[in-house]
Design an enzyme around this catalytic site. Structure first.
Site, PDB file in Angstrom:
ATOM      1  N   SER A 189       0.874  -1.174   0.000  1.00 16.35           N
ATOM      2  CA  SER A 189       0.000   0.000   0.000  1.00 16.35           C
ATOM      3  C   SER A 189       0.911   1.224   0.000  1.00 16.35           C
ATOM      4  O   SER A 189       1.943   1.222  -0.681  1.00 16.35           O
ATOM      5  CB  SER A 189      -0.915  -0.093   1.223  1.00 16.35           C
ATOM      6  OG  SER A 189      -1.797   0.973   1.275  1.00 16.35           O
ATOM      7  N   ASP A 241      -4.536  -4.303   6.277  1.00 15.45           N
ATOM      8  CA  ASP A 241      -4.938  -5.266   5.252  1.00 15.45           C
ATOM      9  C   ASP A 241      -3.705  -6.085   4.855  1.00 15.45           C
ATOM     10  O   ASP A 241      -2.615  -5.546   4.721  1.00 15.45           O
ATOM     11  CB  ASP A 241      -5.501  -4.507   4.042  1.00 15.45           C
ATOM     12  CG  ASP A 241      -6.125  -5.426   3.014  1.00 15.45           C
ATOM     13  OD1 ASP A 241      -6.589  -6.522   3.397  1.00 15.45           O
ATOM     14  OD2 ASP A 241      -6.169  -5.049   1.833  1.00 15.45           O
ATOM     15  N   HIS A 244      -2.934  -1.523  -2.978  1.00 17.12           N
ATOM     16  CA  HIS A 244      -3.891  -0.417  -2.826  1.00 17.12           C
ATOM     17  C   HIS A 244      -3.402   0.734  -3.694  1.00 17.12           C
ATOM     18  O   HIS A 244      -2.214   0.945  -3.840  1.00 17.12           O
ATOM     19  CB  HIS A 244      -3.957   0.059  -1.378  1.00 17.12           C
ATOM     20  CG  HIS A 244      -4.393  -1.010  -0.435  1.00 17.12           C
ATOM     21  ND1 HIS A 244      -4.149  -0.960   0.908  1.00 17.12           N
ATOM     22  CD2 HIS A 244      -5.061  -2.173  -0.646  1.00 17.12           C
ATOM     23  CE1 HIS A 244      -4.649  -2.035   1.495  1.00 17.12           C
ATOM     24  NE2 HIS A 244      -5.202  -2.789   0.572  1.00 17.12           N
TER      25      HIS A 244
END
Lengths: 190, 279
Positions: free
Chosen positions: A11, A131, A38
């Site tokens: 991310s 996540d 992401h």
């Protein structure tokens, strides 16, 4: 170990790391590389092109039910979850966000773990939420090899630290060491 | 908890016996995930779920609504809307009428996005808009056209990208106010679509598995985006056959950004970007 796939989650702060990794893989890399990353809103489109500039293997945003082939990188498309299914296929879905994320790294990792089991390498890179931590644990639970980028090197440590807290990982590596690990993987494949 | 192949089969068979819904040709992996989600959300085991389904047809209907995916946004995937604007809709510019079917319209955001774009292209008056879904709750939500504001701030970015900006000419900027098409109430946390849009479409319940064309019309454009990802290959082909039969020659089918026609129906269409044009 004869691995069948590599899956990478990242991310915030992971873009440059991914770019370096994809640049350093040999063009004959023997495994598929699954990327669940992401994205910032403003690079929703053009991301695959940006990653492709320096990459030594082709990168695609897969279609639903696309067959996974070695030597290619599959980037989870913006706004879709990317699942790995038996029969070595990608499945996409627009189900609700998980951990405020779509794609969700956890969902990609969990399904990849179920398909490839001990023949999977899972890697978590820099990121600003949790996540991926649970997904990495699933890979480990099912016998896969799990690697976390050294948090001291990460632009944002939340994701790697959450992963380390949840899982007794196989390796904590710098970007350079991750690259070396992947470059050497080819000697272990059939 | 895990859902086995056999669990899934019990579930599908029970639903088929109790309701008219047939999920046997949905993609089993995604259906398993949805079933697991429903079991977890309701805190039931499979036997408990199936017992309730058999005893209560309302419950069964609600399970069908839960098991299907109902996510959508205004102007989802702006590149698709750029394609519609620059290469698909202009094909119908000189038509007297334009018939559009949104198959699997969910809560209606795609329908209103299309109408806003048509209006900006001076084509809304001659458009007839048909929108269908399996789930009557989302159809009711579609008719109302009221969406959460805070959860959907991304809608406004998409509106800017599709309606205000022109990707073919970065110098062009059309400062079209949001209020032309919707009212934003930050206190109530709502985006409400204007009445001149909500009163136009015809919304109907429709099941792509069982039902044919409900409308006494053929279509210039069919949108069915992010629906067939939940279907298996055989059901996908049935749906392509239905769409192909109900498009006018040169009519367009638009699938989701990452959906594609594999198999026998592919060569019955010509591709313009992501759009499939009936040969």
């Amino acid at each position: 170990m004869n691995y069948k796939a590599v899956i990478i989650g990242g991310s915030a702060g992971s873009f440059q790391v991914i770019t370096r990794i994809l640049h350093s893989l040999p063009p004959t890399f023997p495994l598929p590389v699954l990327l669940s990353l992401h994205r910032l809103k403003h690079i929703r489109s053009g991301f695959v092109e940006a990653l492709s500039i320096k990459a030594s293997i082709p990168i695609v945003e897969p279609f639903d039910k696309e067959q996974i082939k070695p030597g290619r990188a599959y980037l989870a498309p913006a706004n879709y979850h990317m699942f790995i299914e038996l029969g070595n296929k990608i499945a996409l879905s627009t189900e609700e966000s998980v951990n405020h994320s779509r794609p969700s790294i956890d969902l990609s990792f969990i399904t990849a773990a179920q398909v490839y089991r001990e023949k999977l390498v899972g890697i978590i890179l820099s990121g600003a939420n949790r996540d991926g931590a649970y997904g990495l644990k699933k890979i480990k639970d099912l016998g896969g090899t799990v690697i976390v980028q050294d948090p001291s090197e990460c632009q944002v440590k939340t994701m790697t630290e959450a992963s380390l807290k949840m899982t007794n990982v196989d390796h904590i590596l710098s970007t350079q060491e991750i690259i070396k690990f992947l470059q050497n993987i080819k000697t272990t494949a059939p | 908890m895990i859902v086995t192949d056999q669990d899934l089969q019990y579930f599908v068979t029970t639903l088929k016996n109790v309701t008219k819904y047939d999920f046997s040709e949905y993609s089993d992996k995604s259906l398993k995930r949805r079933l697991l989600k429903v079991l977890t959300d309701l805190n039931l085991d499979l036997i408990g779920l199936l017992t309730n389904i058999k005893q209560d047809s309302c419950f069964a209907e609600n399970i069908v609504k839960e098991i299907t995916v109902n996510t959508t946004e205004l102007f989802r995937d702006p590149p698709v809307w750029h394609l519609l604007r620059s290469r698909v809709l202009p094909r119908f510019k000189n038509n007297k009428t334009i018939n559009i079917w949104h198959a699997g319209c969910s809560t209606g955001q795609e329908v209103y996005s299309m109408m806003i774009l048509l209006n900006e292209m001076d084509m809304l008056d001659k458009a007839k808009i048909f929108a269908t879904d399996l789930n009557t709750d989302v159809l009711e939500a579609s008719k109302k056209g009221v969406y959460k504001y805070r959860f959907n701030i991304g809608y406004l970015d998409n509106f800017d990208k599709v309606i205000k900006q022109n990707p073919l000419n970065f110098e062009e900027y059309n400062d079209i106010p949001y209020e032309k098409y919707f009212d934003i109430d930050k206190l109530k946390d709502t985006i409400t679509i204007k009445k001149f849009l909500t009163e136009k479409p015809i919304f109907r319940k429709h099941d792509l598995v069982n039902d044919g064309n409900l409308f006494f019309a053929k279509f210039d454009l069919i949108l069915c985006r992010n629906v067939i990802i939940y279907f298996n290959y055989s059901l996908q082909n049935k749906v392509f056959e239905l769409f192909h039969a109900n498009l006018y020659p040169k009519g367009c089918l638009l699938l989701g950004m990452h959906e594609t026609i594999l198999g026998p129906w592919a060569n019955k269409f010509e591709k313009i970007g992501q759009a499939y044009v009936k040969k």
